[in-house]
Design a protein around this motif. Structure first.
Motif, PDB file in Angstrom:
ATOM      1  N   MET A   4      29.282 -19.227  37.392  1.00 44.01           N
ATOM      2  CA  MET A   4      28.354 -18.589  36.449  1.00 44.01           C
ATOM      3  C   MET A   4      28.939 -19.355  34.950  1.00 44.01           C
ATOM      4  O   MET A   4      29.106 -18.686  33.871  1.00 44.01           O
ATOM      5  N   GLU A   5      29.196 -20.458  35.138  1.00 47.69           N
ATOM      6  CA  GLU A   5      29.709 -21.272  33.934  1.00 47.69           C
ATOM      7  C   GLU A   5      28.787 -21.186  32.519  1.00 47.69           C
ATOM      8  O   GLU A   5      29.300 -21.462  31.606  1.00 47.69           O
ATOM      9  N   LYS A   6      27.361 -21.066  32.959  1.00 52.44           N
ATOM     10  CA  LYS A   6      26.533 -21.261  31.428  1.00 52.44           C
ATOM     11  C   LYS A   6      26.544 -19.812  30.955  1.00 52.44           C
ATOM     12  O   LYS A   6      25.747 -19.768  29.753  1.00 52.44           O
ATOM     13  N   VAL A   7      27.099 -18.790  31.262  1.00 53.14           N
ATOM     14  CA  VAL A   7      27.006 -17.467  30.952  1.00 53.14           C
ATOM     15  C   VAL A   7      27.640 -17.263  29.830  1.00 53.14           C
ATOM     16  O   VAL A   7      28.490 -17.915  29.255  1.00 53.14           O
ATOM     17  N   LYS A   8      26.900 -16.707  28.482  1.00 55.50           N
ATOM     18  CA  LYS A   8      27.732 -16.185  27.472  1.00 55.50           C
ATOM     19  C   LYS A   8      27.796 -14.735  27.428  1.00 55.50           C
ATOM     20  O   LYS A   8      26.795 -14.061  27.590  1.00 55.50           O
ATOM     21  N   LEU A   9      28.742 -14.081  27.139  1.00 53.85           N
ATOM     22  CA  LEU A   9      29.207 -12.734  26.944  1.00 53.85           C
ATOM     23  C   LEU A   9      29.528 -12.383  25.815  1.00 53.85           C
ATOM     24  O   LEU A   9      30.421 -12.913  25.152  1.00 53.85           O
ATOM     25  N   ARG A  10      29.008 -11.111  25.137  1.00 58.23           N
ATOM     26  CA  ARG A  10      29.354 -10.548  23.999  1.00 58.23           C
ATOM     27  C   ARG A  10      29.948  -9.062  23.892  1.00 58.23           C
ATOM     28  O   ARG A  10      29.240  -8.291  24.675  1.00 58.23           O
ATOM     29  N   VAL A  11      31.083  -8.808  23.544  1.00 56.82           N
ATOM     30  CA  VAL A  11      31.265  -7.517  23.641  1.00 56.82           C
ATOM     31  C   VAL A  11      31.044  -6.999  22.390  1.00 56.82           C
ATOM     32  O   VAL A  11      32.016  -7.299  21.340  1.00 56.82           O
ATOM     33  N   ALA A  12      30.187  -6.282  22.026  1.00 58.13           N
ATOM     34  CA  ALA A  12      29.487  -5.951  20.642  1.00 58.13           C
ATOM     35  C   ALA A  12      30.369  -4.481  20.456  1.00 58.13           C
ATOM     36  O   ALA A  12      30.278  -3.568  21.076  1.00 58.13           O
ATOM     37  N   VAL A  13      31.044  -4.443  19.321  1.00 59.82           N
ATOM     38  CA  VAL A  13      31.676  -3.304  18.773  1.00 59.82           C
ATOM     39  C   VAL A  13      31.038  -2.840  17.569  1.00 59.82           C
ATOM     40  O   VAL A  13      31.029  -3.567  16.381  1.00 59.82           O
ATOM     41  N   ARG A  14      30.072  -1.791  17.597  1.00 55.17           N
ATOM     42  CA  ARG A  14      29.471  -1.114  16.305  1.00 55.17           C
ATOM     43  C   ARG A  14      30.102   0.014  15.707  1.00 55.17           C
ATOM     44  O   ARG A  14      30.305   1.036  16.683  1.00 55.17           O
ATOM     45  N   THR A  15      30.351  -0.030  14.576  1.00 57.45           N
ATOM     46  CA  THR A  15      31.067   1.291  13.927  1.00 57.45           C
ATOM     47  C   THR A  15      30.151   1.905  13.098  1.00 57.45           C
ATOM     48  O   THR A  15      29.396   1.329  12.070  1.00 57.45           O
ATOM     49  N   GLY A  16      30.302   3.209  13.327  1.00 59.00           N
ATOM     50  CA  GLY A  16      29.387   4.050  12.424  1.00 59.00           C
ATOM     51  C   GLY A  16      30.143   5.247  11.758  1.00 59.00           C
ATOM     52  O   GLY A  16      31.394   4.981  11.506  1.00 59.00           O
ATOM     53  N   THR A  17      29.227   6.014  11.133  1.00 61.15           N
ATOM     54  CA  THR A  17      29.966   7.018  10.369  1.00 61.15           C
ATOM     55  C   THR A  17      30.364   8.593  11.138  1.00 61.15           C
ATOM     56  O   THR A  17      31.195   9.018  10.743  1.00 61.15           O
ATOM     57  N   LYS A  18      29.822   8.595  12.063  1.00 60.49           N
ATOM     58  CA  LYS A  18      29.949   9.853  13.085  1.00 60.49           C
ATOM     59  C   LYS A  18      31.038   9.867  13.829  1.00 60.49           C
ATOM     60  O   LYS A  18      31.211   8.523  14.746  1.00 60.49           O
ATOM     61  N   LEU A  19      31.939  10.526  14.058  1.00 52.56           N
ATOM     62  CA  LEU A  19      32.844  10.641  15.042  1.00 52.56           C
ATOM     63  C   LEU A  19      32.369  11.135  16.364  1.00 52.56           C
ATOM     64  O   LEU A  19      31.708  12.286  16.394  1.00 52.56           O
ATOM     65  N   SER A  39      34.429   6.195  16.248  1.00 51.97           N
ATOM     66  CA  SER A  39      33.388   6.096  15.679  1.00 51.97           C
ATOM     67  C   SER A  39      32.628   4.775  15.871  1.00 51.97           C
ATOM     68  O   SER A  39      31.771   4.362  15.303  1.00 51.97           O
ATOM     69  N   ASP A  40      33.047   4.218  16.868  1.00 58.27           N
ATOM     70  CA  ASP A  40      32.462   3.023  17.570  1.00 58.27           C
ATOM     71  C   ASP A  40      31.807   3.230  18.809  1.00 58.27           C
ATOM     72  O   ASP A  40      31.866   4.267  19.659  1.00 58.27           O
ATOM     73  N   SER A  41      30.733   2.291  19.020  1.00 59.77           N
ATOM     74  CA  SER A  41      29.897   2.341  20.267  1.00 59.77           C
ATOM     75  C   SER A  41      30.197   0.903  20.687  1.00 59.77           C
ATOM     76  O   SER A  41      30.087  -0.166  20.017  1.00 59.77           O
ATOM     77  N   VAL A  42      30.454   0.577  22.092  1.00 61.60           N
ATOM     78  CA  VAL A  42      30.641  -0.671  22.509  1.00 61.60           C
ATOM     79  C   VAL A  42      29.545  -0.929  23.580  1.00 61.60           C
ATOM     80  O   VAL A  42      29.210  -0.192  24.428  1.00 61.60           O
ATOM     81  N   ALA A  43      29.014  -2.346  23.617  1.00 70.37           N
ATOM     82  CA  ALA A  43      28.066  -2.578  24.567  1.00 70.37           C
ATOM     83  C   ALA A  43      28.294  -4.015  25.014  1.00 70.37           C
ATOM     84  O   ALA A  43      28.682  -4.892  24.243  1.00 70.37           O
ATOM     85  N   PHE A  44      28.169  -4.406  26.451  1.00 67.37           N
ATOM     86  CA  PHE A  44      28.395  -5.636  27.027  1.00 67.37           C
ATOM     87  C   PHE A  44      26.936  -6.125  26.902  1.00 67.37           C
ATOM     88  O   PHE A  44      26.369  -5.698  27.485  1.00 67.37           O
ATOM     89  N   GLN A  45      26.888  -7.545  26.263  1.00 63.60           N
ATOM     90  CA  GLN A  45      25.485  -8.109  26.322  1.00 63.60           C
ATOM     91  C   GLN A  45      25.914  -9.512  26.777  1.00 63.60           C
ATOM     92  O   GLN A  45      26.914 -10.029  26.495  1.00 63.60           O
ATOM     93  N   ILE A  46      24.700  -9.968  27.554  1.00 62.27           N
ATOM     94  CA  ILE A  46      24.981 -11.183  28.298  1.00 62.27           C
ATOM     95  C   ILE A  46      23.799 -12.131  28.031  1.00 62.27           C
ATOM     96  O   ILE A  46      22.686 -11.667  28.093  1.00 62.27           O
ATOM     97  N   SER A  47      23.919 -13.353  28.252  1.00 63.14           N
ATOM     98  CA  SER A  47      22.894 -14.163  28.286  1.00 63.14           C
ATOM     99  C   SER A  47      23.318 -15.255  29.618  1.00 63.14           C
ATOM    100  O   SER A  47      24.396 -15.838  29.508  1.00 63.14           O
ATOM    101  N   VAL A  48      22.597 -15.313  30.569  1.00 60.08           N
ATOM    102  CA  VAL A  48      22.743 -16.092  31.786  1.00 60.08           C
ATOM    103  C   VAL A  48      22.376 -17.492  31.826  1.00 60.08           C
ATOM    104  O   VAL A  48      22.403 -18.110  32.383  1.00 60.08           O
ATOM    105  N   ASN A  49      21.183 -17.365  30.901  1.00 55.50           N
ATOM    106  CA  ASN A  49      20.460 -18.869  30.688  1.00 55.50           C
ATOM    107  C   ASN A  49      20.798 -19.440  29.321  1.00 55.50           C
ATOM    108  O   ASN A  49      20.815 -18.809  28.349  1.00 55.50           O
TER     109      ASN A  49
END
Length: 559
Positions: free
Chosen positions: A390-405, A410-420
């Motif tokens: 899967m050498e063409k894959v792009k992966l992003r570990v998105a860290v979003r910081t909010g105001t609510k604990l 205060s973070d939410s984390v989401a793994f996002q990927i592009s395989v093409n």
């Protein structure tokens, strides 16, 4: 590392002794042969929940034991801390027994322990990656945990989590005080009325009994006066009739004159004198009571009103004066608590604000650690995926910081990927196929466990949705992992099975109407047959055997 696994009367396995070595060990066998039972047995040793259904039908109990060697320094330190170090150096024995009634008993180095102790030891022994882990990877609620594991946030989370729980508890208490304000005010009004009503009555201990006697006196006033008058007339007499006292005076005088004549009458005179004096005392008492008779209508009305008040208070606050007094004491204490709620709420708010500052400071530290680790984790997973076709894959570990604990800061984390190529990163659940998800999970596990103390990795059928070249790449990756940590893999794919340094066959048979599962190591010839079966099914052809031989040679496992 796990060296010896003994399974007895667990599901379809009557008895099995499995020796495990360094490197990659693969388990294969027909569907339903019992491969998952071996994993369940290992899970039991790690403190996982088990049911009595795991015990073989007809057996009173099931038993699993294991021998581990080459213990990590952290595990040895934990065993010392728990006073569970064994007599054999660098060796750990674990046993677990499950009865058909569902009861469980555990031993570590021959010492009885609780299941909770097994769970404490588990992170240093074996990490099992099962099929459900792929579903966890699709759930973004678990992504923060994955990033925190890589970032080493355990110590920070151990401090933050109790702070957050304390904040929630304070918030609930403050909210309860605020939302219950009307009810609290109504309660204060009611209790204040009760308190004042009781205090205004100025009740005295035993007062009800004394008033009841006084009322009875008033109820029989005429009878009392008439009886005392009759008694006085009988004792004193009147102008026409001599009373008993006068007659007794005459009797005593007469007998006194006889005593002067003869001593024989002295006794009679003494008796007469005694009776005369007693009658005189009785007359004086009757006259005294008659002279003090008081039949005040006003007092009688007051007594009756007072008794009526006490009766009403007993109906409302207790059956006796003592119970009324106890109720008064209780409502005074409750009123003090309710009337102090404003001060308590203000104090809770001050405490909440102070703890909120501390929790937010910790959340900032968590955010900083996650942001610093996110890029490294992206690069590490992408590097692993390149080895998994899967050498063409792009992966992003998105860290979003909010105001609510939240429980994670205060973070939410989401793994996002592009395989093409050219496609933007999207959530894993919307992009990754089953085969891609298996490889991503394998890459993530390899990254996360690289620096962990765990001695063994188990991959239970991670080849879902994978075939061909991708399966071969997964096999190579497992082989690479196994050079660092002892690895066990349950698989249905010949490409992966061929990469094993050791190969165990799980086979089920029926003998005398009962099912039996056996676990046995395979020599080269049997291994070729098993790989040929995985390639072609039940009808094993010569071509399948040649393909199997080629797979083994390509994997460096040729005979």
């Amino acid at each position: 590392m796990l060296r010896l696994l003994h399974i007895e009367n667990i599901a379809v396995i009557e008895r099995a002794d499995i020796e495990l070595e360094d490197g990659l060990t693969v388990l294969s066998g027909e569907t339903g042969a019992g491969k998952s039972i071996v994993i369940d047995a290992i899970g039991a040793l790690l403190g996982r929940r088990v049911s009595r259904g795991l015990v073989r039908a007809g057996a009173a109990k099931g038993f699993v034991s294991a021998v581990f060697t080459a213990l990590s320094p952290a595990l040895s330190a934990l065993l010392d801390e728990l006073a569970l170090a064994g007599d054999e150096p660098d060796t750990l024995h674990i046993q677990r027994q499950i009865t058909s009634e569902g009861k469980s008993s555990c031993r570590v180095n021959m010492r009885p322990v609780s299941v909770a102790v097994l769970r404490k030891l588990a992170p240093y022994l074996i990490d099992i990656h099962g099929q459900n882990d792929g579903q966890k990877l699709l759930d973004e609620q678990h992504h923060t945990d994955y990033l925190d594991s890589y970032a080493g946030c355990d110590a920070l989370m151990a401090v933050y989590r109790p702070k957050h729980q304390a904040l929630l508890a304070l918030r609930r208490e403050i909210t309860a005080l605020e939302t219950g304000e009307q009810e609290r005010s109504q309660r204060i009004d009611m209790l204040t009325f009760h308190k004042e009503e009781i205090e205004q009555a100025q009740l005295q201990p035993g007062e009800d009994e004394a008033l009841a006697q006084r009322k009875a006196y008033f109820d029989h006033a005429e009878r009392i006066a008439a009886a005392l008058g009759q008694a006085r007339l009988a004792l004193e007499g009147d102008d026409d009739t001599a009373g008993a006292c006068a007659l007794l005076d005459q009797t005593a005088a007469a007998l006194a004159s006889l005593s002067e004549v003869s001593d024989a009458f002295g006794g009679l005179f003494g008796q007469a004198e005694e009776v005369r004096l007693l009658a005189a005392d009785l007359r004086d008492g009757v006259c005294d009571r008659t002279g003090h008779l008081e039949f005040s209508a006003a007092e009688r009305e007051w007594v009756e009103q007072r008794l009526d008040l006490i009766y009403r208070l007993k109906q409302k606050y207790g059956g006796t004066l003592a119970e009324i007094a106890a109720y008064h004491e209780a409502i005074c204490a409750e009123l003090e608590s309710l009337q102090g709620a404003d001060d308590r709420r203000a104090g809770l708010r001050r405490q909440y604000r102070a703890q909120l500052v501390e929790a937010r400071a910790l959340a900032v530290q968590l955010t900083e650690a996650r942001l610093a680790a996110a890029k490294r984790l992206e690069e590490a997973i992408v590097h692993e995926l390149a080895d998994l076709d899967m050498e063409k894959v792009k992966l992003r570990v998105a860290v979003r910081t909010g105001t609510k604990l939240t429980a994670h800061g205060s973070d939410s984390v989401a793994f996002q990927i592009s395989v093409n190529p050219g496609e933007p990163e999207k959530p894993l659940s919307k992009v990754a196929s089953g085969g891609e998800l298996s490889r991503i999970m394998l890459a993530l596990k390899n990254v996360l466990t690289a620096n962990e103390e765990v001695g063994m990795l188990i991959f239970d059928e991670i080849d879902t949705g994978v075939s061909g070249h991708a399966a071969q790449q997964i096999g190579r990756k497992l082989s690479a992992i196994a050079r660092k940590k002892q690895t066990l893999c349950v698989t249905h794919l010949p490409q992966i099975a061929a990469m094993g340094d050791h190969h165990l066959l799980i086979a089920k048979s029926v003998r005398e109407g009962r099912s039996y599962t056996d676990v046995s190591p395979m020599d080269h010839a049997r291994r070729v047959d098993e790989l040929a079966r995985l390639l072609s099914g039940e009808q094993i052809s010569d071509a399948a055997r040649r393909n199997a031989e080629e797979l083994l040679r390509a994997a460096g496992q040729g005979g």
